[in-house]
Enzyme design. Sequence first.
Site, PDB file in Angstrom:
ATOM      1  N   GLN A  57      58.191  77.166  45.879  1.00 39.31           N
ATOM      2  CA  GLN A  57      57.497  76.005  45.330  1.00 39.31           C
ATOM      3  C   GLN A  57      57.030  76.323  43.903  1.00 39.31           C
ATOM      4  O   GLN A  57      56.478  77.395  43.654  1.00 39.31           O
ATOM      5  CB  GLN A  57      56.285  75.625  46.187  1.00 39.31           C
ATOM      6  CG  GLN A  57      56.630  75.249  47.605  1.00 39.31           C
ATOM      7  CD  GLN A  57      56.487  76.411  48.558  1.00 39.31           C
ATOM      8  OE1 GLN A  57      56.717  77.558  48.186  1.00 39.31           O
ATOM      9  NE2 GLN A  57      56.109  76.130  49.801  1.00 39.31           N
TER      10      GLN A  57
ATOM     11  N   ASP B  18      58.705  70.880  44.925  1.00 42.96           N
ATOM     12  CA  ASP B  18      57.279  70.527  44.771  1.00 42.96           C
ATOM     13  C   ASP B  18      56.904  70.205  43.319  1.00 42.96           C
ATOM     14  O   ASP B  18      55.831  70.599  42.849  1.00 42.96           O
ATOM     15  CB  ASP B  18      56.383  71.661  45.283  1.00 42.96           C
ATOM     16  CG  ASP B  18      56.432  71.811  46.795  1.00 42.96           C
ATOM     17  OD1 ASP B  18      57.293  71.175  47.426  1.00 42.96           O
ATOM     18  OD2 ASP B  18      55.616  72.562  47.351  1.00 42.96           O
TER      19      ASP B  18
ATOM     20  N   ASP C 213      61.105  68.194  48.568  1.00 40.49           N
ATOM     21  CA  ASP C 213      59.740  67.645  48.646  1.00 40.49           C
ATOM     22  C   ASP C 213      59.132  67.490  47.254  1.00 40.49           C
ATOM     23  O   ASP C 213      57.964  67.810  47.031  1.00 40.49           O
ATOM     24  CB  ASP C 213      58.834  68.551  49.491  1.00 40.49           C
ATOM     25  CG  ASP C 213      59.378  68.801  50.885  1.00 40.49           C
ATOM     26  OD1 ASP C 213      60.020  67.898  51.444  1.00 40.49           O
ATOM     27  OD2 ASP C 213      59.177  69.910  51.421  1.00 40.49           O
TER      28      ASP C 213
ATOM     29  N   ARG D 266      71.044  71.756  44.602  1.00 37.98           N
ATOM     30  CA  ARG D 266      70.762  73.154  44.947  1.00 37.98           C
ATOM     31  C   ARG D 266      72.096  73.894  44.965  1.00 37.98           C
ATOM     32  O   ARG D 266      72.907  73.686  45.860  1.00 37.98           O
ATOM     33  CB  ARG D 266      70.075  73.238  46.311  1.00 37.98           C
ATOM     34  CG  ARG D 266      68.726  72.528  46.335  1.00 37.98           C
ATOM     35  CD  ARG D 266      67.895  72.904  47.560  1.00 37.98           C
ATOM     36  NE  ARG D 266      68.646  72.788  48.803  1.00 37.98           N
ATOM     37  CZ  ARG D 266      68.686  73.740  49.740  1.00 37.98           C
ATOM     38  NH1 ARG D 266      68.024  74.865  49.574  1.00 37.98           N
ATOM     39  NH2 ARG D 266      69.371  73.548  50.836  1.00 37.98           N
TER      40      ARG D 266
ATOM     41  N   ARG E 236      60.377  63.110  54.132  1.00 35.10           N
ATOM     42  CA  ARG E 236      59.975  63.553  55.455  1.00 35.10           C
ATOM     43  C   ARG E 236      58.449  63.602  55.491  1.00 35.10           C
ATOM     44  O   ARG E 236      57.801  63.879  54.479  1.00 35.10           O
ATOM     45  CB  ARG E 236      60.579  64.911  55.801  1.00 35.10           C
ATOM     46  CG  ARG E 236      60.276  66.025  54.801  1.00 35.10           C
ATOM     47  CD  ARG E 236      60.958  67.319  55.200  1.00 35.10           C
ATOM     48  NE  ARG E 236      60.702  68.399  54.250  1.00 35.10           N
ATOM     49  CZ  ARG E 236      61.057  69.667  54.446  1.00 35.10           C
ATOM     50  NH1 ARG E 236      61.690  70.019  55.568  1.00 35.10           N
ATOM     51  NH2 ARG E 236      60.801  70.596  53.540  1.00 35.10           N
TER      52      ARG E 236
ATOM     53  N   TRP F 235      54.767  64.968  56.010  1.00 39.17           N
ATOM     54  CA  TRP F 235      54.154  66.295  55.923  1.00 39.17           C
ATOM     55  C   TRP F 235      52.814  66.305  56.653  1.00 39.17           C
ATOM     56  O   TRP F 235      52.012  65.374  56.498  1.00 39.17           O
ATOM     57  CB  TRP F 235      53.947  66.644  54.443  1.00 39.17           C
ATOM     58  CG  TRP F 235      53.360  67.998  54.175  1.00 39.17           C
ATOM     59  CD1 TRP F 235      53.541  69.139  54.894  1.00 39.17           C
ATOM     60  CD2 TRP F 235      52.509  68.346  53.075  1.00 39.17           C
ATOM     61  NE1 TRP F 235      52.861  70.190  54.312  1.00 39.17           N
ATOM     62  CE2 TRP F 235      52.216  69.732  53.190  1.00 39.17           C
ATOM     63  CE3 TRP F 235      51.959  67.626  52.006  1.00 39.17           C
ATOM     64  CZ2 TRP F 235      51.394  70.398  52.286  1.00 39.17           C
ATOM     65  CZ3 TRP F 235      51.151  68.293  51.108  1.00 39.17           C
ATOM     66  CH2 TRP F 235      50.885  69.657  51.247  1.00 39.17           C
TER      67      TRP F 235
ATOM     68  N   THR G 291      48.990  72.217  56.806  1.00 42.00           N
ATOM     69  CA  THR G 291      48.201  73.161  57.595  1.00 42.00           C
ATOM     70  C   THR G 291      46.838  73.359  56.947  1.00 42.00           C
ATOM     71  O   THR G 291      46.734  73.675  55.760  1.00 42.00           O
ATOM     72  CB  THR G 291      48.929  74.507  57.710  1.00 42.00           C
ATOM     73  OG1 THR G 291      50.161  74.313  58.414  1.00 42.00           O
ATOM     74  CG2 THR G 291      48.085  75.518  58.474  1.00 42.00           C
TER      75      THR G 291
END
Length: 366
Positions: free
Chosen positions: A156, A181, A202, A222, A266, A268, A271
């Site tokens: 990231q 990111d 993301d 990528r 997607r 998220w 955490t």
Amino acid sequence: MPRLPDRRAVVMGGFAGLAAAPALAATQRFDAVLSAGPDRRATRHFPTLAAALEAAPADSGKAFRILVPKGTWREQVTVTRPNVHLVGEGQGASVIVFNEYAAGRNRPGGPSEIATVTVLAPGFQAHRLTIANDFDYPGNMPAEVDYDRTGASGAQATALKLGKGSDKAYFEDVALTGWQDTLFTDAGRSLFRRCYVSGCVDFIYGMGVAVFDRCEIRSRTRPGKDFHGFIAAPDTNRKQPYGLVFLDCRLTRDGDMPDHTMALGRPWRHTMTFPDGRYGNPDAVGHTAFIRCWMDRHIVPEAWYPMHYNLKGGRRAMYQPEDARLFEYASRGPGAGKPSERRRQLTANQARKYTIPSLLSGWNPA
């Protein structure tokens, strides 16, 4: 293997083909300018952006306008003063860039943030410039894991973070370039008008309310991979009606990106630390909507993918798109695809509510 971009392509993110902005009026005056010596366009000059930001008033209700002249300004800065406005001399001309990344953030003496520019104060604006993170993602791509084809954490490298304290952040004719990111909208309200955002994994994410008005959203290849990532990763609180909203945008791709190799996003579930442990925030019910957007054929037909998150006790689960708030309305172009249980469509009545004042709780900068 696809051709690796050169260093300038990494910084500029492939947006060099966009029309150049007209020159600044010679009569415009600024509170500060980045310059080695006096400049008639500003009352004060500073050799670095960090020094100019430090000179901004701590509690003023007026804008503090900093001219970022043509050139590359290699700095990592944090905006802690309100109403700071950065004004460049053209999206491709004035570049603020750094190369911090997640796996390197804890090295001795390293900064705690990975973003090139972190905003922690209200009223921030940026115009006619680029904010980039040129960390060498192609040379440091993480290996694939069984729960994520784009690899585990570590690569990231954020260009812009809107963190705690940021609100009413406004961007016009700005390019945000990176790979994984790129743009972290972690707090507050923000509006991106006629901007350019590039990345692969993301690359637009967070729990803030961010509206993208007539922007180009560029997916980057990528190298050597057969799947290239996810545009949006919303972490929206369930009590918050809106998250990441794209109005009349264009979803484009690098020239060597194959068809059907990029997802719209997607959900998220960040955490976090709770009294009973660390696990994915159960109040995160991500919201993203693409309204009247043109999509190239790189978008996968199912549009949305699941994302892993941590349960109490350390087990891992997959957060399915159907359990979040992920929508489209009036998508156009070869990547628009067919509606399905996963590719959910808003009704015309629902889509009418997606106006900038409504999305941003009454805030609508001119």
